[in-house]
Write an enzyme that holds these catalytic residues in place. Sequence first.
Site, PDB file in Angstrom:
ATOM      1  N   HIS A  54      20.797  -8.239-102.104  1.00 64.21           N
ATOM      2  CA  HIS A  54      21.369  -8.756-100.845  1.00 64.21           C
ATOM      3  C   HIS A  54      22.551  -9.691-101.116  1.00 64.21           C
ATOM      4  O   HIS A  54      22.740 -10.689-100.418  1.00 64.21           O
ATOM      5  CB  HIS A  54      20.317  -9.501-100.016  1.00 64.21           C
ATOM      6  CG  HIS A  54      19.177  -8.652 -99.538  1.00 64.21           C
ATOM      7  ND1 HIS A  54      19.119  -8.132 -98.269  1.00 64.21           N
ATOM      8  CD2 HIS A  54      18.052  -8.233-100.160  1.00 64.21           C
ATOM      9  CE1 HIS A  54      17.998  -7.439 -98.124  1.00 64.21           C
ATOM     10  NE2 HIS A  54      17.333  -7.481 -99.266  1.00 64.21           N
ATOM     11  N   ASN A 127      14.389  -7.005 -92.633  1.00 62.21           N
ATOM     12  CA  ASN A 127      15.386  -5.943 -92.793  1.00 62.21           C
ATOM     13  C   ASN A 127      15.634  -5.267 -91.451  1.00 62.21           C
ATOM     14  O   ASN A 127      14.986  -5.592 -90.460  1.00 62.21           O
ATOM     15  CB  ASN A 127      14.887  -4.890 -93.792  1.00 62.21           C
ATOM     16  CG  ASN A 127      15.134  -5.284 -95.249  1.00 62.21           C
ATOM     17  OD1 ASN A 127      15.933  -6.172 -95.536  1.00 62.21           O
ATOM     18  ND2 ASN A 127      14.446  -4.629 -96.154  1.00 62.21           N
ATOM     19  N   TYR A 334      11.267 -16.277-103.639  1.00 57.85           N
ATOM     20  CA  TYR A 334      12.521 -16.762-103.044  1.00 57.85           C
ATOM     21  C   TYR A 334      12.829 -18.199-103.434  1.00 57.85           C
ATOM     22  O   TYR A 334      13.955 -18.514-103.832  1.00 57.85           O
ATOM     23  CB  TYR A 334      12.491 -16.578-101.514  1.00 57.85           C
ATOM     24  CG  TYR A 334      12.623 -15.115-101.145  1.00 57.85           C
ATOM     25  CD1 TYR A 334      11.604 -14.217-101.447  1.00 57.85           C
ATOM     26  CD2 TYR A 334      13.763 -14.621-100.550  1.00 57.85           C
ATOM     27  CE1 TYR A 334      11.717 -12.876-101.151  1.00 57.85           C
ATOM     28  CE2 TYR A 334      13.891 -13.276-100.237  1.00 57.85           C
ATOM     29  CZ  TYR A 334      12.854 -12.414-100.544  1.00 57.85           C
ATOM     30  OH  TYR A 334      12.977 -11.073-100.264  1.00 57.85           O
TER      31      TYR A 334
HETATM   32  C1  HEM Z   1       8.135  -8.150-103.830  1.00 61.27           C
HETATM   33  C2  HEM Z   1       9.146  -7.823-103.076  1.00 61.27           C
HETATM   34  C3  HEM Z   1      10.438  -8.588-103.023  1.00 61.27           C
HETATM   35  C4  HEM Z   1      10.981  -9.482-103.886  1.00 61.27           C
HETATM   36  C5  HEM Z   1      10.410  -9.975-105.213  1.00 61.27           C
HETATM   37  C6  HEM Z   1      12.247  -9.911-103.339  1.00 61.27           C
HETATM   38  C7  HEM Z   1      13.124 -10.796-103.930  1.00 61.27           C
HETATM   39  C8  HEM Z   1      14.314 -11.218-103.400  1.00 61.27           C
HETATM   40  C9  HEM Z   1      15.224 -12.146-104.022  1.00 61.27           C
HETATM   41  C10 HEM Z   1      14.999 -12.791-105.381  1.00 61.27           C
HETATM   42  C11 HEM Z   1      16.266 -12.326-103.183  1.00 61.27           C
HETATM   43  C12 HEM Z   1      17.474 -13.223-103.403  1.00 61.27           C
HETATM   44  C13 HEM Z   1      17.205 -14.560-102.758  1.00 61.27           C
HETATM   45  C14 HEM Z   1      18.321 -15.551-102.959  1.00 61.27           C
HETATM   46  O1  HEM Z   1      18.872 -15.622-104.067  1.00 61.27           O
HETATM   47  O2  HEM Z   1      18.625 -16.299-101.994  1.00 61.27           O
HETATM   48  C15 HEM Z   1      16.020 -11.537-102.013  1.00 61.27           C
HETATM   49  C16 HEM Z   1      16.825 -11.501-100.910  1.00 61.27           C
HETATM   50  C17 HEM Z   1      16.470 -10.906 -99.727  1.00 61.27           C
HETATM   51  N1  HEM Z   1      15.360 -10.128 -99.497  1.00 61.27           N
HETATM   52 FE1  HEM Z   1      13.922  -9.705-100.794  1.00 61.27          FE
HETATM   53  N2  HEM Z   1      12.444  -9.276-102.144  1.00 61.27           N
HETATM   54  C18 HEM Z   1      11.358  -8.469-101.908  1.00 61.27           C
HETATM   55  C19 HEM Z   1      11.157  -7.659-100.816  1.00 61.27           C
HETATM   56  C20 HEM Z   1      11.857  -7.749 -99.645  1.00 61.27           C
HETATM   57  C21 HEM Z   1      11.476  -7.131 -98.403  1.00 61.27           C
HETATM   58  C22 HEM Z   1      10.217  -6.272 -98.215  1.00 61.27           C
HETATM   59  C23 HEM Z   1      12.407  -7.498 -97.486  1.00 61.27           C
HETATM   60  C24 HEM Z   1      12.496  -7.158 -96.025  1.00 61.27           C
HETATM   61  C25 HEM Z   1      11.459  -6.792 -95.308  1.00 61.27           C
HETATM   62  C26 HEM Z   1      13.383  -8.338 -98.154  1.00 61.27           C
HETATM   63  C27 HEM Z   1      14.474  -8.921 -97.551  1.00 61.27           C
HETATM   64  C28 HEM Z   1      15.388  -9.724 -98.191  1.00 61.27           C
HETATM   65  C29 HEM Z   1      16.554 -10.279 -97.536  1.00 61.27           C
HETATM   66  C30 HEM Z   1      16.966 -10.089 -96.080  1.00 61.27           C
HETATM   67  C31 HEM Z   1      17.232 -11.018 -98.504  1.00 61.27           C
HETATM   68  C32 HEM Z   1      18.540 -11.769 -98.312  1.00 61.27           C
HETATM   69  C33 HEM Z   1      18.267 -13.142 -97.726  1.00 61.27           C
HETATM   70  C34 HEM Z   1      19.584 -13.833 -97.433  1.00 61.27           C
HETATM   71  O3  HEM Z   1      20.303 -13.354 -96.548  1.00 61.27           O
HETATM   72  O4  HEM Z   1      19.878 -14.826 -98.110  1.00 61.27           O
HETATM   73  N3  HEM Z   1      13.019  -8.467 -99.465  1.00 61.27           N
HETATM   74  N4  HEM Z   1      14.836 -10.842-102.178  1.00 61.27           N
END
Ligand code: HEM
Length: 482
Positions: A54, A127, A334
């Site tokens: 993202h 999402n 996160y």
């Molecule tokens: C075990 C599953 C998951 C892991 C380990 C994971 C991990 C991460 C990490 C490390 C980031 C970066 C955060 C940052 O640096 O600020 C991120 C961003 C993000 N993830 Fe996940 N994620 C997972 C599943 C999901 C799922 C299922 C969704 C949606 C239903 C999702 C939606 C997002 C979104 C929207 C962002 C961006 C947030 C922003 O705009 O700063 N992720 N994710």
Amino acid sequence: MANPTLTTAAGAPIADDNNSVSVGERGPLTFDNYQLFEKLAHFNRERIPERVVHARGAGAHGTFTLNKSLSEYTIADFLQKEGSTTDVFLRFSTVGGGQDSSDYARDPRGFALRFYTNEGNYDVVGNNTPVFFLNDPQKFPDFVHSQKKNPMSNVPDAARMFEYWANHPQSLHQMTILMSDRGIPKSWRHIHGFGSHTFSFWNAKGERVWMKWHFVCDQGIETVTEEEAAKLPPFGAQQDLVDSIENGDFPSWTVKVQILTEEQAKEFPINPFDLTKVWPYDLAPLIEVGRFELNKNVENYFAETEQAAFAPSNFVPGIGSSPDKMLQARLIAYSDAHRYRVGVNHHQIPVNAARCPVNHYQRDGAMAGACPVTGAKNVPSADVNFYPNDRSETPKPDSKYLEPAMPVEEDAWIGRHSQDDEDYYSQAGDLYRIMSEKQKDMLTSTIAGGLSQASQSVQDRMLSYMSRADEDYAERVIQKIG
Ligand code: HEM
């Protein structure tokens, strides 16, 4: 301030910012150039790591208005009084591409929504799809590796994506959405948002229900084809969001929830905590609760959008997690990412700071702002840094916020669970069957384009999953691959 004098970061006035201090007209520079050194050193440190997923996104501020009180289900402060408003910040994103990629990739869209409530920040980090590719977090890094660029050539590689999906029938539902006409949204304003996971609400009586968030796009869904996307400027969606808010054309979303009681969840025909599946609307109807609009652009993209640190663990009293395994891993992942990417005191940056008093005993660390003379808000007073203490006016826990115990539905055991499920297919088939002829055609053409680059074994497994969803689905892909 009219015509302010240029200063160093420490506030000292600068007389000349064009010419370095040198030994004569044609000579070398000297160590007196502390202003030059400050400028170069700060420039070297202008970047922070981009998000590991993202990375590319756009954010804006807005307002949520509650139209229906949810006090029956939750004590969450911002969900009590009809007509009450709460400030929000929303960051949209693509998932796989880096900051230098395009707004028009075929990719899910992130929909990270923060409510600045009177009892802390509440983040729904969702999402534009109600389901996900996986239901066990153990797989997340492998999944992301397979979808990002080929590590050798550094170019996108469809064969690797399909190789992952061929090994994971649980991805079929989300893969079908991604490869459909919904796969490339026309702009950030034309997508729905979903919390995707199952969360819980709990009320003043200590009763818990399971719930899902839906943010229904008031602008309507609009998408583009791959051919159209290829002709669009890479920053088109970012520009569209900024322009529409600038012009007073505020995008909005209607907020709805689905609710299941603990009893209903036990009888539910599918596992209600499986992130690869939706809750059918006839079994858990949508309840409209409010609306939010985005009405203020960010003033500083880096300070606000880039440093925004959303966390699924940012709950407020009255809202909690669920046995969804993916959600539980996200509760850790996160904040850990933020400590690395933004720093241990990321909560003190204005976009992340709560708009209510913050009282705790965590202290110090890089960039800590807990110095009363700065007038900084949202930092605890430095005086008492331990708990329990004997002082009367120091922060203390309040048992009225005690969350009811989370039920465990089966005889408890600790061991590796199985992801085998006879039915990772029927919801993908249901989705396929409600598509128009044109949509089916686009979906199967897009899949055939990518799948034809994969090995025979990958093709065979993918086709077997599709045929279990719907024979016609597989048949069309076979014809198109030839
Ligand atoms: C075990 C599953 C998951 C892991 C380990 C994971 C991990 C991460 C990490 C490390 C980031 C970066 C955060 C940052 O640096 O600020 C991120 C961003 C993000 N993830 Fe996940 N994620 C997972 C599943 C999901 C799922 C299922 C969704 C949606 C239903 C999702 C939606 C997002 C979104 C929207 C962002 C961006 C947030 C922003 O705009 O700063 N992720 N994710």
